[in-house]
Design a protein around this motif. Structure first.
Motif, PDB file in Angstrom:
ATOM      1  N   UNK A 109       3.842 -31.668 -80.804  1.00  0.00           N
ATOM      2  CA  UNK A 109       5.253 -31.883 -80.493  1.00  0.00           C
ATOM      3  C   UNK A 109       6.041 -30.591 -80.498  1.00  0.00           C
ATOM      4  N   UNK A 110       5.758 -29.726 -81.485  1.00  0.00           N
ATOM      5  CA  UNK A 110       6.467 -28.444 -81.535  1.00  0.00           C
ATOM      6  C   UNK A 110       6.121 -27.569 -80.344  1.00  0.00           C
ATOM      7  N   UNK A 111       4.836 -27.530 -79.979  1.00  0.00           N
ATOM      8  CA  UNK A 111       4.413 -26.690 -78.858  1.00  0.00           C
ATOM      9  C   UNK A 111       5.057 -27.131 -77.553  1.00  0.00           C
ATOM     10  N   UNK A 112       5.049 -28.437 -77.284  1.00  0.00           N
ATOM     11  CA  UNK A 112       5.643 -28.916 -76.042  1.00  0.00           C
ATOM     12  C   UNK A 112       7.161 -28.765 -76.063  1.00  0.00           C
ATOM     13  N   UNK A 113       7.770 -28.921 -77.239  1.00  0.00           N
ATOM     14  CA  UNK A 113       9.208 -28.693 -77.331  1.00  0.00           C
ATOM     15  C   UNK A 113       9.570 -27.248 -77.064  1.00  0.00           C
ATOM     16  N   UNK A 114       8.814 -26.321 -77.641  1.00  0.00           N
ATOM     17  CA  UNK A 114       9.074 -24.906 -77.402  1.00  0.00           C
ATOM     18  C   UNK A 114       8.809 -24.534 -75.948  1.00  0.00           C
ATOM     19  N   UNK A 115       7.765 -25.120 -75.354  1.00  0.00           N
ATOM     20  CA  UNK A 115       7.481 -24.836 -73.945  1.00  0.00           C
ATOM     21  C   UNK A 115       8.615 -25.327 -73.053  1.00  0.00           C
ATOM     22  N   UNK A 116       9.150 -26.507 -73.372  1.00  0.00           N
ATOM     23  CA  UNK A 116      10.273 -27.031 -72.588  1.00  0.00           C
ATOM     24  C   UNK A 116      11.500 -26.138 -72.738  1.00  0.00           C
ATOM     25  N   UNK A 117      11.735 -25.644 -73.959  1.00  0.00           N
ATOM     26  CA  UNK A 117      12.881 -24.758 -74.175  1.00  0.00           C
ATOM     27  C   UNK A 117      12.694 -23.432 -73.438  1.00  0.00           C
ATOM     28  N   UNK A 118      11.463 -22.893 -73.468  1.00  0.00           N
ATOM     29  CA  UNK A 118      11.209 -21.642 -72.744  1.00  0.00           C
ATOM     30  C   UNK A 118      11.386 -21.826 -71.245  1.00  0.00           C
ATOM     31  N   UNK A 119      10.913 -22.974 -70.739  1.00  0.00           N
ATOM     32  CA  UNK A 119      11.051 -23.235 -69.311  1.00  0.00           C
ATOM     33  C   UNK A 119      12.516 -23.381 -68.928  1.00  0.00           C
ATOM     34  N   UNK A 120      13.287 -24.046 -69.772  1.00  0.00           N
ATOM     35  CA  UNK A 120      14.716 -24.205 -69.501  1.00  0.00           C
ATOM     36  C   UNK A 120      15.419 -22.841 -69.514  1.00  0.00           C
ATOM     37  N   UNK A 121      15.033 -21.981 -70.480  1.00  0.00           N
ATOM     38  CA  UNK A 121      15.651 -20.662 -70.552  1.00  0.00           C
ATOM     39  C   UNK A 121      15.276 -19.806 -69.343  1.00  0.00           C
ATOM     40  N   UNK A 122      14.025 -19.914 -68.888  1.00  0.00           N
ATOM     41  CA  UNK A 122      13.620 -19.138 -67.717  1.00  0.00           C
ATOM     42  C   UNK A 122      14.344 -19.609 -66.466  1.00  0.00           C
ATOM     43  N   UNK A 123      14.599 -20.906 -66.372  1.00  0.00           N
ATOM     44  CA  UNK A 123      15.353 -21.398 -65.218  1.00  0.00           C
ATOM     45  C   UNK A 123      16.800 -20.919 -65.267  1.00  0.00           C
ATOM     46  N   UNK A 124      17.367 -20.863 -66.466  1.00  0.00           N
ATOM     47  CA  UNK A 124      18.724 -20.331 -66.586  1.00  0.00           C
ATOM     48  C   UNK A 124      18.763 -18.854 -66.214  1.00  0.00           C
ATOM     49  N   UNK A 125      17.766 -18.090 -66.679  1.00  0.00           N
ATOM     50  CA  UNK A 125      17.704 -16.675 -66.312  1.00  0.00           C
ATOM     51  C   UNK A 125      17.498 -16.510 -64.805  1.00  0.00           C
ATOM     52  N   UNK A 126      16.729 -17.415 -64.220  1.00  0.00           N
ATOM     53  CA  UNK A 126      16.504 -17.345 -62.779  1.00  0.00           C
ATOM     54  C   UNK A 126      17.792 -17.600 -62.005  1.00  0.00           C
ATOM     55  N   UNK A 127      18.612 -18.532 -62.487  1.00  0.00           N
ATOM     56  CA  UNK A 127      19.887 -18.794 -61.821  1.00  0.00           C
ATOM     57  C   UNK A 127      20.834 -17.600 -61.931  1.00  0.00           C
ATOM     58  N   UNK A 128      20.715 -16.852 -63.036  1.00  0.00           N
ATOM     59  CA  UNK A 128      21.553 -15.660 -63.184  1.00  0.00           C
ATOM     60  C   UNK A 128      21.121 -14.577 -62.205  1.00  0.00           C
ATOM     61  N   UNK A 129      19.818 -14.389 -62.054  1.00  0.00           N
ATOM     62  CA  UNK A 129      19.317 -13.344 -61.178  1.00  0.00           C
ATOM     63  C   UNK A 129      19.336 -13.754 -59.710  1.00  0.00           C
ATOM     64  N   UNK A 130      19.225 -15.060 -59.461  1.00  0.00           N
ATOM     65  CA  UNK A 130      19.257 -15.559 -58.080  1.00  0.00           C
ATOM     66  C   UNK A 130      20.213 -16.747 -58.025  1.00  0.00           C
ATOM     67  N   UNK A 131      21.526 -16.496 -58.012  1.00  0.00           N
ATOM     68  CA  UNK A 131      22.492 -17.606 -58.052  1.00  0.00           C
ATOM     69  C   UNK A 131      22.414 -18.459 -56.791  1.00  0.00           C
ATOM     70  N   UNK A 132      22.794 -19.734 -56.956  1.00  0.00           N
ATOM     71  CA  UNK A 132      22.771 -20.662 -55.836  1.00  0.00           C
ATOM     72  C   UNK A 132      23.888 -20.359 -54.857  1.00  0.00           C
ATOM     73  N   UNK A 133      23.582 -20.544 -53.590  1.00  0.00           N
ATOM     74  CA  UNK A 133      24.591 -20.394 -52.553  1.00  0.00           C
ATOM     75  C   UNK A 133      25.419 -21.677 -52.465  1.00  0.00           C
ATOM     76  N   UNK A 134      26.606 -21.623 -51.885  1.00  0.00           N
ATOM     77  CA  UNK A 134      27.422 -22.837 -51.744  1.00  0.00           C
ATOM     78  C   UNK A 134      26.670 -23.933 -50.987  1.00  0.00           C
ATOM     79  N   UNK A 135      26.605 -25.114 -51.589  1.00  0.00           N
ATOM     80  CA  UNK A 135      25.908 -26.246 -50.993  1.00  0.00           C
ATOM     81  C   UNK A 135      24.427 -26.304 -51.285  1.00  0.00           C
ATOM     82  N   UNK A 136      23.895 -25.324 -51.999  1.00  0.00           N
ATOM     83  CA  UNK A 136      22.465 -25.298 -52.305  1.00  0.00           C
ATOM     84  C   UNK A 136      22.197 -26.093 -53.578  1.00  0.00           C
TER      85      UNK A 136
END
Length: 311
Positions: A109-136
């Motif tokens: 449970x801890x491993x999958x929880x940490x993996x989900x948190x890491x994945x969520x953080x990487x997606x947030x970092x990805x949105x910062x580096x590659x922001x969505x265009x209007x309507x995307x």
């Protein structure tokens, strides 16, 4: 009581023998997918042996558990297990194995929880580096290109998986090398290698003193990469994926004389270039079938007294 002890010893024996046998096998790098299956069956046999040993130990120690486990069994079957010959070690073994099972579940449970948190953080970092265009829509693109001076590419798992690649990697990868990298990462995604990595990491971190779980984690990290390399090489050729690996990692000093901080990349490239022949289909089938029978052994040991009584 003898059944629970036999199952416990079988689990210990499997945990000791499996890593040694697999480390001596000469076919592991030639057939990483088969090796992945063999490792999973060996670890499953260890866990199943301990789970069944816990069940029979608890049945021997406590009447309430015995009534639940053997409720539908004929009297002859119950007598065959000699559950009345209880001793202090039955309760101790049952409690120890139950604690290990609870701890394993907590680590998973801890491993999958940490993996989900890491994945969520990487997606947030990805949105910062590659922001969505209007309507995307977020996660709508399977391929994301990032500005970067470092050649890199990785697969971002999740409900909407994405391949992330930097502009430096696009400049370095030539011809079909980019397609080979994409096939490599898709091989990881289709085979759900992230699940194998999380499960092996949970067992190794939860039980650091058990060598079979440490070896399981190390081999999963190595074999999933070899399996993904083979997926890409079958579509685009061994030379193409080998050159792509070199182009992506050459600037990191991976292929220099110093220690390699990025794992087995030089060995992976050499493996692709030497192109050792695969095993025959018949031998692959025999290895797969033999590995599939390993988790059946503790089940047969557990049911041996019942089958003997009924026979």
């Amino acid at each position: 009581m003898w059944v629970s002890l036999a199952l416990f010893l079988l689990g210990v024996l499997t945990a000791l023998a499996a890593p040694r046998l697999l480390s001596r096998a000469d076919w592991v790098e030639r057939e990483p997918v088969v090796a992945l299956w063999v490792w999973q069956c060996a670890v499953a046999a260890v866990l199943l042996s301990f789970a069944l040993s816990m069940t029979f130990s608890a049945s021997t120690a406590w009447q309430a558990v015995r009534g639940q486990v053997f409720a539908p069994a004929p009297r002859a079957v119950v007598d065959a297990y000699e559950l009345g010959t209880t001793g202090p070690w039955s309760a101790v073994l049952a409690v120890a194995l139950a604690a290990g099972g609870v701890w394993s579940g907590a680590m998973l449970g801890r491993e999958f929880g940490q993996a989900r948190a890491r994945r969520r953080q990487r997606r947030c970092d990805l949105l910062v580096r590659a922001p969505l265009l209007p309507g995307e829509e977020p996660g709508g693109e399977r391929l994301v290109v990032l500005e970067g001076e470092r050649a890199d590419a990785w697969w971002l798992a999740g409900t909407t998986p994405q391949l992330v690649i930097t502009t430096a990697a696009l400049r370095r990868l030539k011809g079909r090398q980019l397609d080979a990298v994409l096939a490599h990462e898709q091989g990881h995604a289709r085979a759900r290698h992230d699940w194998l990595l999380h499960c092996s990491a949970a067992l190794a971190s939860g039980f650091p003193g058990i060598p079979v779980f440490a070896a399981f984690r190390e081999e999963m990290h190595r074999l999933v990469e070899l399996a993904a390399d083979d997926v890409a090489s079958r579509r685009f050729g061994r030379l193409t994926i080998a050159l792509a690996l070199v182009e992506l990692n050459e600037d990191r000093g991976v292929f220099g004389p110093g220690p390699d901080p990025y794992g087995d990349l030089p060995r992976r490239v050499n493996r692709l270039l030497t192109a050792a022949p695969r095993l025959t289909a018949g031998r692959r089938l025999r290895l797969t079938a033999a590995a599939s029978l390993v988790p059946v052994v503790p089940v047969l040991v557990a049911f041996a007294p019942a089958l003997s009584a009924l026979g």
